[in-house]
Motif scaffolding. Structure first.
Motif, mmCIF file in Angstrom:
data_model
loop_
_atom_site.group_PDB
_atom_site.id
_atom_site.type_symbol
_atom_site.label_atom_id
_atom_site.label_comp_id
_atom_site.label_asym_id
_atom_site.label_seq_id
_atom_site.Cartn_x
_atom_site.Cartn_y
_atom_site.Cartn_z
ATOM 1 N N CYS A 119 0.835 -1.202 0.000
ATOM 2 C CA CYS A 119 0.000 0.000 0.000
ATOM 3 C C CYS A 119 0.870 1.252 0.000
ATOM 4 O O CYS A 119 2.028 1.215 0.393
ATOM 5 C CB CYS A 119 -0.910 0.022 1.216
ATOM 6 S SG CYS A 119 -2.339 -1.060 1.048
ATOM 7 N N ASP A 120 0.288 2.363 -0.409
ATOM 8 C CA ASP A 120 1.060 3.603 -0.508
ATOM 9 C C ASP A 120 0.100 4.787 -0.555
ATOM 10 O O ASP A 120 -1.105 4.635 -0.729
ATOM 11 C CB ASP A 120 1.907 3.566 -1.782
ATOM 12 C CG ASP A 120 2.939 4.675 -1.844
ATOM 13 O OD1 ASP A 120 3.545 4.977 -0.795
ATOM 14 O OD2 ASP A 120 3.153 5.232 -2.931
ATOM 15 N N GLY A 121 0.661 5.952 -0.405
ATOM 16 C CA GLY A 121 -0.128 7.173 -0.584
ATOM 17 C C GLY A 121 -0.833 7.661 0.666
ATOM 18 O O GLY A 121 -0.711 7.090 1.754
ATOM 19 N N ALA A 122 -1.599 8.714 0.470
ATOM 20 C CA ALA A 122 -2.344 9.322 1.571
ATOM 21 C C ALA A 122 -3.526 8.431 1.959
ATOM 22 O O ALA A 122 -3.887 7.489 1.243
ATOM 23 C CB ALA A 122 -2.848 10.693 1.140
ATOM 24 N N PHE A 123 -4.113 8.737 3.115
ATOM 25 C CA PHE A 123 -5.286 7.999 3.571
ATOM 26 C C PHE A 123 -6.555 8.707 3.128
ATOM 27 O O PHE A 123 -6.608 9.941 3.066
ATOM 28 C CB PHE A 123 -5.285 7.899 5.101
ATOM 29 C CG PHE A 123 -4.172 7.050 5.644
ATOM 30 C CD1 PHE A 123 -4.260 5.668 5.618
ATOM 31 C CD2 PHE A 123 -3.034 7.633 6.174
ATOM 32 C CE1 PHE A 123 -3.233 4.878 6.114
ATOM 33 C CE2 PHE A 123 -2.001 6.854 6.678
ATOM 34 C CZ PHE A 123 -2.096 5.469 6.648
ATOM 35 N N ASP A 124 -7.574 7.923 2.826
ATOM 36 C CA ASP A 124 -8.851 8.518 2.470
ATOM 37 C C ASP A 124 -9.619 8.849 3.755
ATOM 38 O O ASP A 124 -9.101 8.697 4.859
ATOM 39 C CB ASP A 124 -9.661 7.591 1.553
ATOM 40 C CG ASP A 124 -9.999 6.254 2.205
ATOM 41 O OD1 ASP A 124 -9.955 6.162 3.455
ATOM 42 O OD2 ASP A 124 -10.329 5.308 1.475
ATOM 43 N N ALA A 125 -10.854 9.284 3.604
ATOM 44 C CA ALA A 125 -11.648 9.702 4.756
ATOM 45 C C ALA A 125 -11.883 8.574 5.756
ATOM 46 O O ALA A 125 -12.133 8.822 6.940
ATOM 47 C CB ALA A 125 -12.997 10.254 4.276
ATOM 48 N N ASP A 126 -11.789 7.330 5.279
ATOM 49 C CA ASP A 126 -12.003 6.181 6.162
ATOM 50 C C ASP A 126 -10.697 5.639 6.736
ATOM 51 O O ASP A 126 -10.691 4.606 7.406
ATOM 52 C CB ASP A 126 -12.732 5.063 5.405
ATOM 53 C CG ASP A 126 -14.125 5.486 4.979
ATOM 54 O OD1 ASP A 126 -14.812 6.121 5.800
ATOM 55 O OD2 ASP A 126 -14.515 5.176 3.845
ATOM 56 N N GLY A 127 -9.585 6.309 6.427
ATOM 57 C CA GLY A 127 -8.308 5.875 6.960
ATOM 58 C C GLY A 127 -7.636 4.771 6.168
ATOM 59 O O GLY A 127 -6.798 4.043 6.697
ATOM 60 N N HIS A 128 -7.976 4.644 4.873
ATOM 61 C CA HIS A 128 -7.390 3.612 4.034
ATOM 62 C C HIS A 128 -6.443 4.235 3.014
ATOM 63 O O HIS A 128 -6.792 5.237 2.383
ATOM 64 C CB HIS A 128 -8.482 2.847 3.283
ATOM 65 C CG HIS A 128 -9.520 2.250 4.172
ATOM 66 N ND1 HIS A 128 -10.871 2.359 3.921
ATOM 67 C CD2 HIS A 128 -9.409 1.543 5.327
ATOM 68 C CE1 HIS A 128 -11.553 1.740 4.873
ATOM 69 N NE2 HIS A 128 -10.689 1.250 5.735
ATOM 70 N N PRO A 129 -5.257 3.657 2.800
ATOM 71 C CA PRO A 129 -4.338 4.162 1.786
ATOM 72 C C PRO A 129 -5.010 4.119 0.418
ATOM 73 O O PRO A 129 -5.664 3.129 0.076
ATOM 74 C CB PRO A 129 -3.158 3.197 1.864
ATOM 75 C CG PRO A 129 -3.209 2.692 3.274
ATOM 76 C CD PRO A 129 -4.662 2.539 3.560
#
Length: 215
Positions: free
Chosen positions: A194-204
């Motif tokens: 996984c990589d990158g920023a987290f979405d609103a639910d806390g998922h990469p």
């Protein structure tokens, strides 16, 4: 062996996964490389890759029987401090790829639907970035550089060295399935997490893909 040959057997092609990326063998590829949010929620995994169909056939008369390739049991990347055991990953009943269990975050997995590392084709190793238990095996994979060495050791103690040729961070919504899992004439290796920023639910939101070729 009977001279009669069995009909060609085709592997099921894994379908794009939509589940979460949990470090659990029972997790589907949607549970690709396990990544958890700060709250311990498993992050969604990228879609599973397309596996080239393989036909099984027996050896022809007079042809020496080829020794089966030894399964990989460890992956090491000295430049980023990674050295971890490998477990086998197959497909779930719904056609998505398994991932290591969350409680085995420091264990990566080799997808058995693609070639053994070192054989012709694209071998695929999947590992979590983090899980609800904390940092996981591929947490520092993001720091890998072009030209880095990746060593895969098999059950017979033989080590094969791969050189990193490229890396890319891609949205899980546009995962390059065929590019990663599809057939290739060379002896290639892909690492995924996984990589990158987290979405609103806390998922990469992304997957990191490392491309390498056999030395």
């Amino acid at each position: 062996m009977s001279p009669a040959q069995p009909p060609p057997v085709r592997r099921r092609r894994p379908r794009p996964a939509t589940g979460w990326l949990a470090l659990a063998v029972p997790a589907v590829l949607a549970l690709l490389a396990g990544c958890s949010s700060a709250h311990g929620a498993a992050a969604p995994v990228a879609p599973t890759g397309t596996v080239a169909a393989a036909a099984a056939s027996g050896p022809t008369a007079g042809t020496p029987k080829r020794q089966p390739a030894a399964a990989p049991v460890r992956v090491s990347i000295p430049s980023v401090g990674i050295s971890a055991p490998l477990m086998k990953l197959g497909l779930q009943a719904d056609g998505t790829v398994q991932v290591p269990p969350p409680d085995k975050g420091m264990t990566a997995g080799w997808y058995t639907g693609n070639p053994v590392p070192g054989e012709t084709g694209a071998a695929v190793i999947i590992g979590h970035n983090s899980t609800r238990f904390g940092k996981a095996v591929f947490h520092d994979l993001k720091d890998i550089a072009k030209g880095a060495d990746i060593t895969v050791t098999d059950t017979r103690g033989k080590s094969r060295h791969f050189t990193v040729t490229a890396t890319e961070s891609v949205s899980k919504q546009s995962f390059p399935t065929r590019k990663v899992y599809g057939p290739t004439g060379g002896r290639a290796l892909r690492l995924i997490t996984c990589d990158g920023a987290f979405d609103a639910d806390g998922h990469p939101v992304n997957n990191l893909i490392v491309y390498a070729t056999l030395d």
